[in-house]
Design a protein around this motif. Structure first.
Motif, mmCIF file in Angstrom:
data_model
loop_
_atom_site.group_PDB
_atom_site.id
_atom_site.type_symbol
_atom_site.label_atom_id
_atom_site.label_comp_id
_atom_site.label_asym_id
_atom_site.label_seq_id
_atom_site.Cartn_x
_atom_site.Cartn_y
_atom_site.Cartn_z
ATOM 1 N N ASN A 1 36.290 32.752 29.443
ATOM 2 C CA ASN A 1 37.053 32.192 30.563
ATOM 3 C C ASN A 1 36.208 32.081 31.834
ATOM 4 N N PHE A 2 34.915 31.900 31.644
ATOM 5 C CA PHE A 2 34.005 31.898 32.797
ATOM 6 C C PHE A 2 34.347 30.795 33.798
ATOM 7 N N ALA A 3 34.753 29.626 33.328
ATOM 8 C CA ALA A 3 35.052 28.514 34.247
ATOM 9 C C ALA A 3 36.162 28.895 35.219
ATOM 10 N N ASP A 4 37.221 29.535 34.709
ATOM 11 C CA ASP A 4 38.324 29.968 35.577
ATOM 12 C C ASP A 4 37.859 31.037 36.553
ATOM 13 N N LEU A 5 37.063 31.988 36.069
ATOM 14 C CA LEU A 5 36.586 33.072 36.929
ATOM 15 C C LEU A 5 35.667 32.537 38.029
ATOM 16 N N LYS A 6 34.879 31.543 37.692
ATOM 17 C CA LYS A 6 34.011 30.923 38.695
ATOM 18 C C LYS A 6 34.851 30.227 39.765
ATOM 19 N N SER A 7 35.907 29.534 39.341
ATOM 20 C CA SER A 7 36.790 28.855 40.305
ATOM 21 C C SER A 7 37.456 29.863 41.237
ATOM 22 N N ARG B 1 51.072 19.234 25.126
ATOM 23 C CA ARG B 1 50.173 18.490 24.248
ATOM 24 C C ARG B 1 49.133 19.402 23.610
ATOM 25 N N LYS B 2 48.773 20.459 24.345
ATOM 26 C CA LYS B 2 47.772 21.407 23.842
ATOM 27 C C LYS B 2 48.321 22.812 24.039
ATOM 28 N N PRO B 3 49.132 23.293 23.082
ATOM 29 C CA PRO B 3 49.763 24.611 23.229
ATOM 30 C C PRO B 3 48.748 25.701 23.509
ATOM 31 N N GLY B 4 49.130 26.596 24.439
ATOM 32 C CA GLY B 4 48.258 27.703 24.802
ATOM 33 C C GLY B 4 47.345 27.404 25.964
ATOM 34 N N SER B 5 47.265 26.123 26.342
ATOM 35 C CA SER B 5 46.384 25.770 27.453
ATOM 36 C C SER B 5 47.109 25.961 28.768
ATOM 37 N N ARG B 6 46.363 26.241 29.816
ATOM 38 C CA ARG B 6 46.888 26.373 31.171
ATOM 39 C C ARG B 6 45.931 25.684 32.129
ATOM 40 N N LEU B 7 46.499 25.006 33.107
ATOM 41 C CA LEU B 7 45.670 24.334 34.103
ATOM 42 C C LEU B 7 45.746 25.075 35.425
ATOM 43 N N GLY B 8 46.108 26.382 35.353
ATOM 44 C CA GLY B 8 46.496 27.110 36.549
ATOM 45 C C GLY B 8 45.456 27.242 37.642
ATOM 46 N N ILE B 9 44.168 27.375 37.306
ATOM 47 C CA ILE B 9 43.164 27.680 38.318
ATOM 48 C C ILE B 9 42.268 26.464 38.518
ATOM 49 N N VAL B 10 42.422 25.836 39.643
ATOM 50 C CA VAL B 10 41.618 24.670 39.987
ATOM 51 C C VAL B 10 41.066 24.895 41.385
ATOM 52 N N ASP C 1 23.993 29.962 33.910
ATOM 53 C CA ASP C 1 23.413 30.301 32.599
ATOM 54 C C ASP C 1 22.809 31.701 32.606
ATOM 55 N N LYS C 2 22.144 32.036 33.703
ATOM 56 C CA LYS C 2 21.513 33.350 33.788
ATOM 57 C C LYS C 2 22.561 34.450 33.888
ATOM 58 N N ILE C 3 23.653 34.170 34.620
ATOM 59 C CA ILE C 3 24.754 35.141 34.722
ATOM 60 C C ILE C 3 25.386 35.377 33.355
ATOM 61 N N LEU C 4 25.662 34.283 32.644
ATOM 62 C CA LEU C 4 26.286 34.401 31.321
ATOM 63 C C LEU C 4 25.387 35.172 30.355
ATOM 64 N N GLU C 5 24.099 34.936 30.450
ATOM 65 C CA GLU C 5 23.152 35.669 29.591
ATOM 66 C C GLU C 5 23.173 37.164 29.898
ATOM 67 N N ALA C 6 23.253 37.494 31.204
ATOM 68 C CA ALA C 6 23.268 38.912 31.597
ATOM 69 C C ALA C 6 24.543 39.598 31.121
ATOM 70 N N ILE C 7 25.676 38.928 31.241
ATOM 71 C CA ILE C 7 26.949 39.513 30.780
ATOM 72 C C ILE C 7 26.932 39.659 29.270
ATOM 73 N N ARG C 8 26.384 38.674 28.597
ATOM 74 C CA ARG C 8 26.313 38.722 27.129
ATOM 75 C C ARG C 8 25.430 39.885 26.662
ATOM 76 N N GLU C 9 24.290 40.052 27.318
ATOM 77 C CA GLU C 9 23.384 41.145 26.950
ATOM 78 C C GLU C 9 23.960 42.506 27.337
ATOM 79 N N HIS D 1 42.423 38.733 37.218
ATOM 80 C CA HIS D 1 42.563 37.653 36.236
ATOM 81 C C HIS D 1 42.090 38.114 34.857
ATOM 82 N N LEU D 2 41.017 38.884 34.826
ATOM 83 C CA LEU D 2 40.563 39.437 33.547
ATOM 84 C C LEU D 2 41.637 40.330 32.929
ATOM 85 N N TYR D 3 42.298 41.132 33.780
ATOM 86 C CA TYR D 3 43.355 42.001 33.261
ATOM 87 C C TYR D 3 44.503 41.171 32.689
ATOM 88 N N LYS D 4 44.883 40.103 33.391
ATOM 89 C CA LYS D 4 45.972 39.247 32.906
ATOM 90 C C LYS D 4 45.628 38.656 31.542
#
Length: 531
Positions: A520-526, A194-203, A495-503, A341-344
């Motif tokens: 892909n932060f949500a998957d990495l957090k999981s 239904r949504k090409p390119g999507s994956r539900l792999g990491i829960v 939010d603070k982590i994302l800001e630090a990575i962005r900076e 996962h980042l490498y993949k």
């Protein structure tokens, strides 16, 4: 067309007869006597036309009756040509039509019998073909899986392969972790379509190992559980099915095969669940249930071997864990899984062939687990200091990168070379302000006493001078540190982590890797929360 010609012929014949009768009647009446007025042709036609109309209607009725069996015969022929053999002709009408109808009915009976034979033969052939395909696939998987030593790659491959050979719409793999089951991978081909390119792999999900869930019951009893409709469980079932995922996504789970993954020593390592096999309204007693069980047996044996290899590696990691209260098995596994996962994601973005990608992930996972192995050479006074290090202590701590790399001196295998690179370079920065920099490794020692007198480099490696694996571990290491509790700080918010990575993108981190991280932060957090 033929019927219309007969009608025209009958109409013409009737008209000709009427005109002839009218003409004859006029001649006869006109010859009665000199004083008599002969009727006109029009007057005679007025008398003759009703008779002609009646004759035409009777003729058309006869034509319809005559052609009715032929119409039925034509309809049957059309159905046969379209593959419909259900037609049966009524045997009536003229004898020649009746004989033809009997012949067509006999032909239909023969075709129906042949179709039944062909269907049975096709079913047997398909069953044999499926069985042969299954046996071949099992053999191929056995050869492929026997080469995989990385547990996560193995689990990913097992799930994809099981969906391939079972032709199921969805599936998942749960891994046993003490008294819980951890949902490691899940796929749903319907939702992905239904949504090409999507994956539900990491829960990130955990459930107790108990008979209250289908997966838990399967592991607890070490038996396969086959359910035809999870919404209508058999009476007396100890487990229930959670419909919340279906309600949220609109997917409908029906049939389910839940197979425990059993190791050679009889331990339940996890469970694989396959959902909605194609072409199956029920799965009880089907060949698929037996075939998935044989596949799971192979999966359990290979998984046990891979887990044993990982456990051996983790014993090496614990030598550091004993020394450094921050360098726990949880930390290194989190760093390793996030980096892989980042490498993949990066490899898929660059369209790297899957085989090459998976081989590199297998190497990276081991190298990442050993990224801080050099801390075995740092004294406890530094490693176990509860607060921040002073400048002198920090300068000594920096040498753990070189000590770790020197442990792999003389390395020849690709894995050992990668481990040396990651240990040495995972504190380098994209802008060149990291450490230890471009040291000539042959000129320095491998223990802290030999390194104390060596000056640190004025600058570190810059940009892509740092190997890719080390750049991946660098961002994963920082992420886990920021998200973890330390004696001198509380865990940072998302939010603070994302800001630090962005900076840090383009300064501390490879900007491309930082972009993939943020997307892909949500998957990495999981992944991190698994541990």
């Amino acid at each position: 067309m033929f019927r219309n010609r007969i009608r025209l012929l009958l109409l013409g014949t009737t008209l000709a007869i009427a005109i002839a009768l009218a003409w004859a009647l006029q001649l006869k009446l006109g010859s009665r006597g000199p004083g008599d007025r002969a009727p006109t042709l029009g007057e005679i036609l007025v008398l003759v036309l009703p008779a002609m109309l009646v004759l035409g209607v009777l003729g058309d009725f006869y034509i319809r009756r005559l052609f009715r069996p032929l119409d039925a015969l034509g309809g049957a022929v059309r159905k046969i040509s379209q593959g419909d053999l259900t037609a049966t002709l009524a045997v009536d009408g003229p004898e020649d039509i009746a004989a033809l109808s009997r012949g067509v009915n006999q032909m239909l009976d023969t075709l129906r019998q042949q179709e039944a034979v062909y269907k049975k033969a096709d079913a047997l052939q398909n069953e044999a073909s499926d069985r042969e395909e299954h046996d071949i696939l099992i053999q191929i998987l056995k050869e492929q899986l026997s080469k995989v030593t990385d547990v996560d790659l193995l689990l990913h491959s097992l799930l994809n392969s099981s969906l391939e050979f079972s032709k199921c719409e969805a599936g998942s793999i749960w891994v046993a972790d003490q008294n819980q089951l951890v949902l490691w991978y899940t796929r749903n081909l319907v939702l992905e379509g239904r949504k090409p390119g999507s994956r539900l792999g990491i829960v990130n999900a955990r459930i107790p190992i108990s008979s209250k869930s289908i997966a838990g019951h399967s592991v607890l009893e070490k038996k396969q559980v086959v359910i035809d409709d999870v919404y209508n469980l058999p009476p007396g079932s100890p487990f229930q099915f959670d419909q919340s995922f279906d309600q949220k996504t609109g997917f409908r789970t029906r049939c389910m095969i839940s197979i425990p993954l059993i190791g050679a020593q009889g331990a339940a390592l996890g469970v694989m669940q396959l959902i909605n096999p194609a072409g199956h309204k029920t799965v009880t007693g089907t060949p698929l249930a037996a075939r998935t069980e044989s596949f799971a047996l192979l999966a359990g044996l290979v998984l046990e071997r891979a887990r044993n290899a990982k456990e051996f590696l983790m014993r090496m990691v614990r030598t550091v864990e004993i020394r450094d209260p921050h360098e726990t098995g949880v930390h290194v596994q989190s760093v390793s899984d996030v980096a892989c996962h980042l490498y993949k994601l990066l490899a898929d973005k660059r369209h790297m062939p899957p085989n090459q990608r998976d081989q590199n992930i297998s190497i990276l996972r081991v190298a990442a687990l050993l990224h801080d192995i050099g801390k075995v050479g740092i004294p406890d006074s530094i490693l176990k200091k509860p607060g921040k290090l002073d400048e002198e202590e920090f300068n000594l701590m920096k040498w753990h990168t070189v000590i770790g790399a020197k442990l792999f001196d003389g390395a020849e295998s690709e894995l050992e070379k990668a481990a040396a690179d990651v240990a040495r370079y995972h504190h380098e920065r994209w802008d060149g302000t990291g450490y230890p920099g471009p040291i000539q490794m042959d000129s320095v020692g491998g223990i802290l006493e030999q390194l104390k007198g060596v000056k640190h480099q004025a600058r570190g490696l810059k940009g892509e001078e740092t190997p890719l694996f080390a750049r991946l571990v660098a961002i994963a290491d920082v992420y886990d540190a920021l998200a973890s509790h330390r004696a001198y700080k509380e865990p940072w918010t998302d939010d603070k982590i994302l800001e630090a990575i962005r900076e840090g993108a383009g300064k501390h981190f490879d900007p491309e890797i930082a972009e993939v991280f943020l997307e892909n932060f949500a998957d990495l957090k999981s992944i991190r929360e698994r541990f």
